[in-house]
Design a protein around this motif. Structure first.
Motif, mmCIF file in Angstrom:
data_model
loop_
_atom_site.group_PDB
_atom_site.id
_atom_site.type_symbol
_atom_site.label_atom_id
_atom_site.label_comp_id
_atom_site.label_asym_id
_atom_site.label_seq_id
_atom_site.Cartn_x
_atom_site.Cartn_y
_atom_site.Cartn_z
ATOM 1 N N MET A 298 0.818 -1.182 0.000
ATOM 2 C CA MET A 298 0.000 0.000 0.000
ATOM 3 C C MET A 298 0.869 1.256 0.000
ATOM 4 O O MET A 298 0.556 2.208 -0.689
ATOM 5 C CB MET A 298 -0.920 -0.008 1.214
ATOM 6 C CG MET A 298 -2.008 -1.075 1.165
ATOM 7 S SD MET A 298 -3.055 -0.986 -0.295
ATOM 8 C CE MET A 298 -3.704 0.644 -0.158
ATOM 9 N N THR A 299 1.931 1.211 0.778
ATOM 10 C CA THR A 299 2.807 2.372 0.864
ATOM 11 C C THR A 299 3.430 2.693 -0.493
ATOM 12 O O THR A 299 3.501 3.857 -0.891
ATOM 13 C CB THR A 299 3.905 2.147 1.919
ATOM 14 O OG1 THR A 299 3.278 1.859 3.168
ATOM 15 C CG2 THR A 299 4.791 3.359 2.071
ATOM 16 N N SER A 300 3.862 1.662 -1.206
ATOM 17 C CA SER A 300 4.494 1.907 -2.505
ATOM 18 C C SER A 300 3.490 2.453 -3.520
ATOM 19 O O SER A 300 3.825 3.318 -4.328
ATOM 20 C CB SER A 300 5.166 0.640 -3.034
ATOM 21 O OG SER A 300 4.217 -0.379 -3.250
ATOM 22 N N ILE A 301 2.263 1.982 -3.469
ATOM 23 C CA ILE A 301 1.223 2.502 -4.365
ATOM 24 C C ILE A 301 0.943 3.960 -4.022
ATOM 25 O O ILE A 301 0.861 4.816 -4.905
ATOM 26 C CB ILE A 301 -0.062 1.656 -4.270
ATOM 27 C CG1 ILE A 301 0.194 0.244 -4.799
ATOM 28 C CG2 ILE A 301 -1.214 2.319 -5.029
ATOM 29 C CD1 ILE A 301 -0.932 -0.728 -4.531
ATOM 30 N N ALA A 302 0.796 4.238 -2.730
ATOM 31 C CA ALA A 302 0.534 5.613 -2.295
ATOM 32 C C ALA A 302 1.670 6.538 -2.719
ATOM 33 O O ALA A 302 1.429 7.629 -3.258
ATOM 34 C CB ALA A 302 0.339 5.658 -0.778
ATOM 35 N N THR A 303 2.889 6.108 -2.511
ATOM 36 C CA THR A 303 4.059 6.917 -2.886
ATOM 37 C C THR A 303 4.086 7.172 -4.389
ATOM 38 O O THR A 303 4.371 8.290 -4.828
ATOM 39 C CB THR A 303 5.360 6.216 -2.432
ATOM 40 O OG1 THR A 303 5.306 6.054 -1.010
ATOM 41 C CG2 THR A 303 6.581 7.013 -2.816
ATOM 42 N N ALA A 304 3.771 6.164 -5.166
ATOM 43 C CA ALA A 304 3.778 6.302 -6.626
ATOM 44 C C ALA A 304 2.794 7.363 -7.107
ATOM 45 O O ALA A 304 3.007 8.000 -8.133
ATOM 46 C CB ALA A 304 3.459 4.956 -7.283
ATOM 47 N N HIS A 305 1.720 7.563 -6.348
ATOM 48 C CA HIS A 305 0.699 8.534 -6.731
ATOM 49 C C HIS A 305 0.797 9.836 -5.941
ATOM 50 O O HIS A 305 -0.003 10.751 -6.143
ATOM 51 C CB HIS A 305 -0.703 7.932 -6.544
ATOM 52 C CG HIS A 305 -0.995 6.855 -7.534
ATOM 53 N ND1 HIS A 305 -1.455 7.110 -8.802
ATOM 54 C CD2 HIS A 305 -0.875 5.507 -7.449
ATOM 55 C CE1 HIS A 305 -1.609 5.972 -9.457
ATOM 56 N NE2 HIS A 305 -1.258 4.985 -8.656
ATOM 57 N N LYS B 93 0.158 10.157 -2.761
ATOM 58 C CA LYS B 93 -1.021 10.165 -1.890
ATOM 59 C C LYS B 93 -0.728 9.396 -0.620
ATOM 60 O O LYS B 93 0.276 8.689 -0.512
ATOM 61 C CB LYS B 93 -2.226 9.526 -2.606
ATOM 62 C CG LYS B 93 -2.628 10.201 -3.896
ATOM 63 C CD LYS B 93 -3.138 11.598 -3.650
ATOM 64 C CE LYS B 93 -3.588 12.260 -4.940
ATOM 65 N NZ LYS B 93 -4.022 13.619 -4.728
ATOM 66 N N SER B 94 -1.636 9.489 0.337
ATOM 67 C CA SER B 94 -1.504 8.693 1.556
ATOM 68 C C SER B 94 -2.136 7.316 1.326
ATOM 69 O O SER B 94 -2.911 7.121 0.372
ATOM 70 C CB SER B 94 -2.216 9.386 2.727
ATOM 71 O OG SER B 94 -3.623 9.338 2.533
ATOM 72 N N VAL B 95 -1.813 6.381 2.197
ATOM 73 C CA VAL B 95 -2.413 5.051 2.114
ATOM 74 C C VAL B 95 -3.932 5.162 2.248
ATOM 75 O O VAL B 95 -4.689 4.493 1.536
ATOM 76 C CB VAL B 95 -1.820 4.108 3.184
ATOM 77 C CG1 VAL B 95 -2.597 2.802 3.259
ATOM 78 C CG2 VAL B 95 -0.349 3.837 2.889
ATOM 79 N N ALA B 96 -4.406 6.034 3.139
ATOM 80 C CA ALA B 96 -5.854 6.220 3.322
ATOM 81 C C ALA B 96 -6.501 6.704 2.026
ATOM 82 O O ALA B 96 -7.585 6.235 1.650
ATOM 83 C CB ALA B 96 -6.116 7.208 4.455
#
Length: 78
Positions: free
Chosen positions: A1-8, A10-13
């Motif tokens: 989740m963290t890597s997806i959030a970072t890629a965008h 955005k926060s994990v939430a």
């Protein structure tokens, strides 16, 4: 989740909210409807009514279960 959030950026939430909204529909008009939630506010009574429906059972996993916590802890991605 963290890597997806970072890629965008955005926060994990935010990623989870997007996932919840986007998985409900792939039709643009339905997605627009799903995102149209910022022009009203639920009353205290409505919040309490919805909270009363909480069965305290997760649809995904029980985050209070020690085995699940251990399992998730072993899969942490930095």
């Amino acid at each position: 989740m963290t890597s997806i959030a970072t890629a965008h950026g955005k926060s994990v939430a935010q990623v989870m909210l997007r996932w919840l909204i986007q998985r409900k529909s792939v039709r643009p008009e339905r997605m627009d409807e799903n995102l149209d939630v910022f022009n009203f506010e639920l009353s205290s009574e409505e919040l309490a009514l919805i909270a009363a429906m909480d069965t305290e059972a997760s649809l995904f996993f029980d985050h209070r279960d020690p085995q699940m916590v251990s399992f998730l802890g072993q899969r942490r991605v930095d």
